[in-house]
Scaffold this motif. Structure first.
Motif, mmCIF file in Angstrom:
data_model
loop_
_atom_site.group_PDB
_atom_site.id
_atom_site.type_symbol
_atom_site.label_atom_id
_atom_site.label_comp_id
_atom_site.label_asym_id
_atom_site.label_seq_id
_atom_site.Cartn_x
_atom_site.Cartn_y
_atom_site.Cartn_z
ATOM 1 N N ILE A 144 0.848 -1.206 0.000
ATOM 2 C CA ILE A 144 0.000 0.000 0.000
ATOM 3 C C ILE A 144 0.882 1.253 0.000
ATOM 4 N N PHE A 145 1.949 1.229 0.811
ATOM 5 C CA PHE A 145 2.845 2.389 0.867
ATOM 6 C C PHE A 145 3.538 2.605 -0.491
ATOM 7 N N ASN A 146 4.018 1.499 -1.090
ATOM 8 C CA ASN A 146 4.706 1.640 -2.380
ATOM 9 C C ASN A 146 3.759 2.179 -3.449
ATOM 10 N N ARG A 147 2.492 1.753 -3.387
ATOM 11 C CA ARG A 147 1.531 2.289 -4.369
ATOM 12 C C ARG A 147 1.307 3.786 -4.102
ATOM 13 N N ALA A 148 1.257 4.155 -2.820
ATOM 14 C CA ALA A 148 1.089 5.581 -2.482
ATOM 15 C C ALA A 148 2.237 6.392 -3.070
ATOM 16 N N MET A 149 3.464 5.876 -2.917
ATOM 17 C CA MET A 149 4.636 6.614 -3.408
ATOM 18 C C MET A 149 4.620 6.673 -4.943
ATOM 19 N N THR A 150 4.194 5.561 -5.557
ATOM 20 C CA THR A 150 4.134 5.524 -7.023
ATOM 21 C C THR A 150 3.128 6.559 -7.522
ATOM 22 N N ASP A 151 1.973 6.624 -6.867
ATOM 23 C CA ASP A 151 0.958 7.623 -7.260
ATOM 24 C C ASP A 151 1.509 9.041 -7.091
ATOM 25 N N MET A 152 2.164 9.272 -5.949
ATOM 26 C CA MET A 152 2.683 10.620 -5.693
ATOM 27 C C MET A 152 3.760 10.975 -6.717
ATOM 28 N N SER A 153 4.578 9.982 -7.109
ATOM 29 C CA SER A 153 5.653 10.267 -8.069
ATOM 30 C C SER A 153 5.087 10.553 -9.448
ATOM 31 N N ARG A 154 4.000 9.817 -9.798
ATOM 32 C CA ARG A 154 3.445 10.035 -11.140
ATOM 33 C C ARG A 154 2.823 11.419 -11.217
ATOM 34 N N GLY A 155 2.023 11.746 -10.189
ATOM 35 C CA GLY A 155 1.372 13.058 -10.175
ATOM 36 C C GLY A 155 2.386 14.196 -10.105
ATOM 37 N N GLY A 156 3.423 14.013 -9.250
ATOM 38 C CA GLY A 156 4.374 15.107 -9.026
ATOM 39 C C GLY A 156 5.552 15.110 -9.975
ATOM 40 N N GLY A 157 5.831 13.958 -10.621
ATOM 41 C CA GLY A 157 7.027 13.828 -11.456
ATOM 42 C C GLY A 157 7.036 14.773 -12.639
ATOM 43 N N GLU A 158 5.879 14.919 -13.275
ATOM 44 C CA GLU A 158 5.803 15.789 -14.462
ATOM 45 C C GLU A 158 6.153 17.229 -14.070
ATOM 46 N N ALA A 159 5.697 17.641 -12.900
ATOM 47 C CA ALA A 159 5.992 19.008 -12.444
ATOM 48 C C ALA A 159 7.496 19.187 -12.235
ATOM 49 N N ILE A 160 8.171 18.114 -11.803
ATOM 50 C CA ILE A 160 9.617 18.217 -11.541
ATOM 51 C C ILE A 160 10.380 18.383 -12.864
ATOM 52 N N VAL A 161 10.010 17.588 -13.891
ATOM 53 C CA VAL A 161 10.759 17.729 -15.156
ATOM 54 C C VAL A 161 10.411 19.036 -15.875
ATOM 55 N N LYS A 162 9.256 19.594 -15.537
ATOM 56 C CA LYS A 162 8.944 20.928 -16.099
ATOM 57 C C LYS A 162 9.764 22.007 -15.394
ATOM 58 N N ALA A 163 9.939 21.840 -14.081
ATOM 59 C CA ALA A 163 10.601 22.888 -13.290
ATOM 60 C C ALA A 163 12.118 22.834 -13.416
ATOM 61 N N TYR A 164 12.678 21.642 -13.666
ATOM 62 C CA TYR A 164 14.142 21.494 -13.642
ATOM 63 C C TYR A 164 14.603 20.870 -14.947
ATOM 64 N N ASP A 165 15.632 21.444 -15.562
ATOM 65 C CA ASP A 165 16.126 20.965 -16.858
ATOM 66 C C ASP A 165 17.147 19.836 -16.656
ATOM 67 N N PHE A 166 16.735 18.612 -16.993
ATOM 68 C CA PHE A 166 17.611 17.447 -16.822
ATOM 69 C C PHE A 166 18.405 17.142 -18.093
ATOM 70 N N SER A 167 18.234 17.956 -19.161
ATOM 71 C CA SER A 167 18.712 17.543 -20.482
ATOM 72 C C SER A 167 20.230 17.386 -20.581
ATOM 73 N N SER A 168 20.993 18.031 -19.685
ATOM 74 C CA SER A 168 22.454 17.920 -19.802
ATOM 75 C C SER A 168 22.991 16.670 -19.095
ATOM 76 N N PHE A 169 22.144 15.942 -18.381
ATOM 77 C CA PHE A 169 22.641 14.796 -17.598
ATOM 78 C C PHE A 169 22.609 13.513 -18.426
ATOM 79 N N ARG A 170 23.580 12.637 -18.156
ATOM 80 C CA ARG A 170 23.657 11.360 -18.873
ATOM 81 C C ARG A 170 23.368 10.171 -17.968
ATOM 82 N N HIS A 171 23.498 10.375 -16.640
ATOM 83 C CA HIS A 171 23.269 9.244 -15.725
ATOM 84 C C HIS A 171 22.586 9.761 -14.449
ATOM 85 N N VAL A 172 21.314 9.411 -14.339
ATOM 86 C CA VAL A 172 20.505 9.889 -13.208
ATOM 87 C C VAL A 172 20.425 8.768 -12.162
ATOM 88 N N VAL A 173 20.818 9.062 -10.930
ATOM 89 C CA VAL A 173 20.696 8.072 -9.849
ATOM 90 C C VAL A 173 19.574 8.535 -8.924
#
Ligand SMILES: C[S@@+](CC[C@H](N)C(=O)[O-])C[C@H]1O[C@@H](n2cnc3c(N)ncnc32)[C@H](O)[C@@H]1O
Length: 333
Positions: A144-173
């Motif tokens: 249940i917790f992992n699903r909660a985190m997955t939902d939060m990441s999906r909803g919030g993830g798009e906002a993060i890639v809009k707010a921060y430019d990841f295009s210069s990175f080659r390896h994201v950890v």
């Protein structure tokens, strides 16, 4: 808010009723059953093996707070808010509703007074172990917790890639990246980058399926372990979303130092957290109480993040708003 302070107070006090009502609607997958249009409470009751009258009472209450729309003959349709409870919504949140309404977590909030009196962690005092030990032993609560985190990441993830430019990175950890939803969103936005997902073994067990579903599994390595021991090396950006807020300063510093040891000088560190707003403004403050009650951490101001960085070999470079959260960027120094 109304113009009646007593009524406003009563509505705030009764907020727990809304939480559990949403949790039940999510558990019964009511929104999935309404995705093609309105249905009667009787039909929904037969689809969800529920009592028709009780389900009607639940749905009309939720219609009162804008989650469903009640039509004639006890029918209900989805509203934009209710749509977020669909399993395949673009901005899902049902997993979070099921997590916060789940018994062990719910009981911990009922023990908030202990935390306020002692400064200690309510969940640990009540259940005899911390949230991570508890979830490692309770697969259902873990799922249940992992699903909660997955939902939060999906909803919030798009906002993060809009707010921060990841295009210069080659390896994201992604450190403590759960089942990889945020990393998948970042990799989809950066087709030339590869990723490393790092989390506890019992959490990453379900990650491959998520990464495959997002079409990034072939660009992603999945590693299990503890960030108190070591963090994978070789990234040019290290992301930690909702990690540092789970911990008090000593543990938070230890995690940041693990990252620092793994990072080359030119790499970037990004924390995604809710920074605490100035006095009399809401953002971050109930989440901070949530940290006190459940994992035993705290939300922090930008200045408090800067101080943690200083103790761990980093320097805060900037703070960017990202859909209700903040990207707190630091560089090794
Ligand atoms: C609040 S969740 C955030 C998950 C993910 N970053 C997200 O935003 O959805 C905290 C994560 O930290 C992970 N975690 C907790 N203790 C850990 C440890 N010692 N080593 C690695 N990961 C850990 C948990 O398994 C969980 O996935």
């Amino acid at each position: 808010m109304t113009l009646n302070p007593w009524l406003d107070m009563l509505n705030l006090i009764n907020g727990f009723q809304v939480t559990q009502a949403i949790r039940v609607a999510s558990t019964l997958r009511i929104a999935d059953h309404l995705k093609d249009g309105a249905r009667s409470a009787e039909k929904l009751a037969s689809l969800t093996e529920s009592n028709a009258d009780a389900l009607y009472r639940l749905l009309r209450a939720l219609a009162g707070v804008g989650i469903f729309r009640e039509g004639p003959d006890r029918t209900f349709a989805l509203t934009p808010m209710g749509d977020c409870l669909r399993t395949n919504s673009a901005t899902p949140i049902g997993g979070w509703a099921e997590h916060v309404g789940n018994t062990a977590y719910w009981q911990a909030w009922g023990h908030l007074l202990h935390s306020v009196r002692t400064g200690g962690n309510a969940f640990r005092d009540l259940h005899g172990e911390d949230v991570w030990e508890y979830r490692a032993k309770h697969p259902e609560a873990n799922a249940i917790f992992n699903r909660a985190m997955t939902d939060m990441s999906r909803g919030g993830g798009e906002a993060i890639v809009k707010a921060y430019d990841f295009s210069s990175f080659r390896h994201v950890v992604d450190v403590g990246g759960g089942q990889g939803t945020l990393l998948a969103v970042i990799l989809r936005a950066c087709p030339r980058a590869r990723g490393t997902l790092f989390d506890q073994p019992q959490v990453i067990a379900g990650a491959k399926t998520q990464l495959q579903a997002h079409g990034v599994a072939d660009r992603c390595e999945v590693i299990g372990g503890s960030f108190f021991d070591a963090v994978p090396e070789g990234g040019d950006v290290y992301v930690m979303r909702h990690i540092i807020h789970d911990w008090e300063d000593d543990e938070a510093t230890a995690i940041l130092k693990s990252c620092r040891r793994a990072m080359i000088k030119s790499a970037k560190l990004l924390l995604v957290e809710r920074t605490v707003a100035p006095p009399n403004q809401l953002p971050g403050k109930f989440s901070d109480l949530n940290m006190l009650v459940a994992p035993g951490g705290r939300e922090r101001t930008s200045e408090e993040y800067a101080a943690l960085f200083e103790k761990s070999g980093f320097e805060l470079t900037r703070v960017l708003p990202a859909g209700g959260f903040n990207v707190v960027e630091a560089r090794p120094c």
